[in-house]
Enzyme design. Structure first.
Site, PDB file in Angstrom:
ATOM      1  CB  CYS A   2      -0.858   0.030   1.248  1.00 18.99           C
ATOM      2  SG  CYS A   2      -1.830  -1.458   1.447  1.00 18.99           S
ATOM      3  N   GLY A  28      -1.520   1.112  -4.638  1.00 18.37           N
ATOM      4  CA  GLY A  28      -2.785   0.536  -4.171  1.00 18.37           C
ATOM      5  C   GLY A  28      -3.948   1.231  -4.834  1.00 18.37           C
ATOM      6  CG  ASN A 101       3.469  -0.737   2.366  1.00 19.93           C
ATOM      7  OD1 ASN A 101       4.535  -0.352   1.910  1.00 19.93           O
ATOM      8  ND2 ASN A 101       2.862  -1.777   1.871  1.00 19.93           N
ATOM      9  N   GLY A 102       2.215  -3.299   4.391  1.00 18.17           N
ATOM     10  CA  GLY A 102       2.908  -4.531   4.724  1.00 18.17           C
ATOM     11  C   GLY A 102       1.937  -5.594   5.170  1.00 18.17           C
ATOM     12  CE1 TYR A 257       3.612  -3.932 -11.663  1.00 14.88           C
ATOM     13  CE2 TYR A 257       3.261  -4.632  -9.402  1.00 14.88           C
ATOM     14  CZ  TYR A 257       2.757  -4.174 -10.600  1.00 14.88           C
ATOM     15  OH  TYR A 257       1.413  -3.945 -10.745  1.00 14.88           O
ATOM     16  CB  THR A 303       6.711  -1.721 -14.494  1.00 10.12           C
ATOM     17  OG1 THR A 303       5.585  -1.084 -13.883  1.00 10.12           O
ATOM     18  CG2 THR A 303       7.830  -1.793 -13.488  1.00 10.12           C
ATOM     19  CG  ASP A 365       6.276  -7.603 -18.225  1.00  9.80           C
ATOM     20  OD1 ASP A 365       6.498  -6.475 -17.737  1.00  9.80           O
ATOM     21  OD2 ASP A 365       5.138  -8.103 -18.254  1.00  9.80           O
ATOM     22  CG  ASP A 366       7.821  -5.534 -14.412  1.00  5.15           C
ATOM     23  OD1 ASP A 366       7.083  -4.899 -15.168  1.00  5.15           O
ATOM     24  OD2 ASP A 366       7.370  -6.269 -13.503  1.00  5.15           O
TER      25      ASP A 366
HETATM   26  O1  LIG Z   1       2.525 -12.333 -14.837  1.00  2.95           O
HETATM   27  P1  LIG Z   1       1.467 -11.395 -14.345  1.00  2.95           P
HETATM   28  O2  LIG Z   1       0.667 -12.021 -13.248  1.00  2.95           O
HETATM   29  O3  LIG Z   1       0.626 -10.831 -15.439  1.00  2.95           O
HETATM   30  O4  LIG Z   1       2.188 -10.190 -13.599  1.00  2.95           O
HETATM   31  C1  LIG Z   1       3.269  -9.472 -14.117  1.00  2.95           C
HETATM   32  C2  LIG Z   1       2.816  -8.263 -14.902  1.00  2.95           C
HETATM   33  O5  LIG Z   1       1.996  -7.401 -14.079  1.00  2.95           O
HETATM   34  C3  LIG Z   1       2.615  -6.137 -13.934  1.00  2.95           C
HETATM   35  O6  LIG Z   1       2.070  -5.171 -14.810  1.00  2.95           O
HETATM   36  P2  LIG Z   1       0.880  -4.178 -14.437  1.00  2.95           P
HETATM   37  O7  LIG Z   1      -0.095  -4.151 -15.534  1.00  2.95           O
HETATM   38  O8  LIG Z   1       0.347  -4.510 -13.072  1.00  2.95           O
HETATM   39  O9  LIG Z   1       1.536  -2.740 -14.244  1.00  2.95           O
HETATM   40  P3  LIG Z   1       2.481  -1.813 -15.119  1.00  2.95           P
HETATM   41  O10 LIG Z   1       1.593  -1.048 -16.081  1.00  2.95           O
HETATM   42  O11 LIG Z   1       3.130  -0.949 -14.097  1.00  2.95           O
HETATM   43  O12 LIG Z   1       3.483  -2.641 -15.848  1.00  2.95           O
HETATM   44  C4  LIG Z   1       4.058  -6.370 -14.270  1.00  2.95           C
HETATM   45  O13 LIG Z   1       4.666  -5.183 -14.749  1.00  2.95           O
HETATM   46  C5  LIG Z   1       3.987  -7.424 -15.337  1.00  2.95           C
HETATM   47  O14 LIG Z   1       3.698  -6.828 -16.586  1.00  2.95           O
HETATM   48  N1  LIG Z   2      -0.488  -4.021   0.651  1.00  2.00           N
HETATM   49  C1  LIG Z   2      -0.479  -3.657   1.901  1.00  2.00           C
HETATM   50  O1  LIG Z   2       0.471  -3.060   2.383  1.00  2.00           O
HETATM   51  C2  LIG Z   2      -1.686  -4.094   2.692  1.00  2.00           C
HETATM   52  C3  LIG Z   2      -1.784  -3.617   4.123  1.00  2.00           C
HETATM   53  C4  LIG Z   2      -2.721  -4.512   4.938  1.00  2.00           C
HETATM   54  N2  LIG Z   2      -2.138  -5.805   5.166  1.00  2.00           N
HETATM   55  C5  LIG Z   2      -4.066  -4.639   4.244  1.00  2.00           C
HETATM   56  O2  LIG Z   2      -4.377  -5.667   3.702  1.00  2.00           O
HETATM   57  O3  LIG Z   2      -4.824  -3.722   4.223  1.00  2.00           O
HETATM   58 MG   LIG Z   3       3.477  -4.637 -16.471  1.00  2.00          MG
END
Ligand SMILES: O=P(O)(O)OC[C@H]1O[C@H](OP(=O)(O)OP(=O)(O)O)[C@H](O)[C@@H]1O
Ligand SMILES: NC(=O)CC[C@H](N)C(=O)O
Ligand SMILES: [Mg+2]
Length: 501
Positions: A2, A28, A101-102, A257, A303, A365-366
């Protein structure tokens, strides 16, 4: 992962909190909240939705006060009910609100203790509400009408003794100040900074330095593992190491990411770390596929852009934007539920055929997590006429669940779990696939000007830095939080909270 923010200002902080949350929105997308404090009273607004949807003018007008905290949520525990949007509130002692966050790994034990020994009631299934009650209890037992920084730091020390897991936290003590603290492994990020105004110095605590930048604050530094910063309502700042032992082990996936590239995290530029990931990946391609025959390198927005660009430079191959991203669709990976994630990939990305037709393309991809994105993208590349489709991931294979604040609770949902690289390549439909080596990733992040020796890399190597995560625990969270369980088992928790309309 978050996003959290806290500001102690010299005039109303509502707009600055709102702006900071929009800058942290990538952390988030499910819920957002702000609470402010004015002359001993609290004003809260939180709900499910993006920042721009949760706060209307009437809410903003009510959020008065010169200090406040905010949160954008990506649920990793409990449910995604709006009752579990943050900040959370307890009335005793002093009226404390908290944003986290966490993820806590010993939440079941803590929930029992809170009720049986601390005589406190928790109304949701959120681990963050539990964390707040632990902190509140530890502050209450100091039994002070007016808490000092010593009391606040003593309470944080007790939190470190009782809580396990990853946590970066901001908490506001009504009428007194805002405290920020970080778990003894520093798994989740948190920074603080200052801004000079005519009325005096204002302070901000935030998940990422980019929130400070955009609001004209200068970064002072990151909190060290186990450290706390306390800023009183009248603007005095104290810091203290509150953990008996600590080890810097930040989550490496932040750099892959989660974080924005324009953030500095633990002294490391996320952008530069991603450039280095691209460089190292190019070296690996040259080692393993010297006759690669790649005509063009294409990133999967957003990303992976940074690392793909540097990868192409290093390989000496053309870099092209072959996919156009719909800017109105959010990040797909952090969406709840596989159906929404799958549908969004198509809505979000569209191919420019001429960059693919008759070419051998390398898609970058990242990371590959569930494989939702790459499977569809490879198919799109083929439909656009690509001759061969190669695929690279700037991160190693994600094979193990995350338990510290990223919603990857179920090993079986991870495409690389129990599979070799070739098996994954076949499953996603790539001609070949190359993953970054873990040592190269560690070096890309921790081997720049600022050295970081140790990371939380659990999703890649299955080693959990808090030492309390075993098979049994992983089985339990898998049962509770896999996609199927989430879609059927949502418990609706009623909101018992401050006025919130
Ligand atoms: O294998 P998957 O489960 O698909 O997850 C990985 C993908 O999800 C994320 O992108 P996302 O669309 O969340 O965000 P971005 O636009 O920042 O790349 C990440 O950058 C990869 O592209
Ligand atoms: N991604 C997070 O940091 C989540 C914080 C908290 N565990 C929640 O679920 O709201
Ligand atoms: Mg992506």
């Amino acid at each position: 992962m978050c996003g959290i923010v806290g500001i102690v200002g010299k005039s109303n902080v509502n707009q600055a909190l709102y702006d900071a949350l929009t800058v942290l929105q990538h952390r988030g997308q499910d819920a957002a909240g702000i609470v402010t404090s004015d002359q001993g009273r609290l004003f809260l607004r939180k709900d499910n939705g993006l920042v721009r949807d949760v706060f209307h003018q009437r809410h903003m007008q009510r959020l008065i006060g010169q200090m406040g905290i905010g949160h954008v949520r990506y649920p990793t525990a409990g449910s995604s009910s709006s009752a579990e949007a943050q900040p959370f509130y307890v009335n005793s002692p002093y009226g404390i609100t908290l944003a986290h966050n966490g993820n806590l790994t010993n939440v079941e034990q803590l929930s029992r203790e809170i009720y049986e020994s601390d005589l406190r009631h928790v109304n949701t299934t959120s681990d963050s509400e539990v964390l707040l009650n632990v902190f509140a209890h530890e502050l209450a037992v100091r039994n002070k009408l007016q808490p000092t920084e010593e009391d606040v730091f003593a309470a944080v020390s007790q939190v470190h003794k009782r809580c396990r897991g990853g946590y970066a936290v901001v908490a506001m003590i009504t009428g007194y100040g805002i405290v920020g603290f970080r778990d003894p492994n520093a798994i989740r990020p948190i920074v603080f900074g200052q801004r000079h105004t005519d009325e005096g110095v204002e302070y901000m605590i935030a998940s990422e330095s980019v929130a400070l930048d955009v609001l004209g604050f200068t970064l002072i530094r990151d909190l060290a593992p186990g450290e706390a910063v306390y800023i009183t309502e009248d603007g005095r700042l104290y810091t203290r190491q509150c953990a008996e032992s600590s080890q810097y082990s930040p989550c490496i996936f932040e750099h892959v990411y989660l974080a924005r590239p324009d953030s500095l995290m633990d002294g490391v530029s996320v952008y530069k770390a991603r450039l280095r990931m691209g460089e190292k990946l190019a070296d690996k391609i040259q080692r393993e596929r010297p006759d690669h025959g790649i005509d063009v390198v294409i990133p999967i927005p957003d990303t992976s852009r940074t690392s793909a660009l540097e990868l192409a430079n290093q390989l000496g191959v053309k870099f092209r934007e072959g996919f156009v991203k719909n800017r109105y669709i959010g990040r797909t990976f952090i969406m709840p539920g596989q159906a929404a994630r799958k549908k969004s990939v198509r809505q979000k990305l569209n191919a420019i055929d001429l960059e693919f037709r008759g070419k051998n393309v390398l898609l970058v991809d990242d990371s590959i997590v569930r494989g939702t994105t790459c499977k569809q993208i490879i198919q799109m590349a083929r439909e656009a006429g690509a001759k061969k489709v190669f695929f690279c991931s700037a991160a190693p294979a994600v094979r193990y669940p995350n338990v510290y604040g990223i919603d990857m609770p179920s090993a079986h949902e991870l495409i690389a779990h129990g599979r070799t690289t070739d098996e994954v390549a076949e499953l996603i439909g790539a001609d070949w696939l190359i993953y970054q080596d873990l040592d190269d990733l560690k070096d890309a992040v921790g081997g720049g000007k600022v050295k970081i020796e140790h990371f939380d890399c659990a999703v890649f190597d299955g080693e959990y830095v808090t030492g309390d995560v075993n098979e049994q625990y992983l089985d339990r969270i898998e049962q509770a939080r896999n996609d199927a369980a989430k879609s059927t088992g949502q418990r609706v928790s009623a909101i018992i909270d401050l006025h919130n309309n």
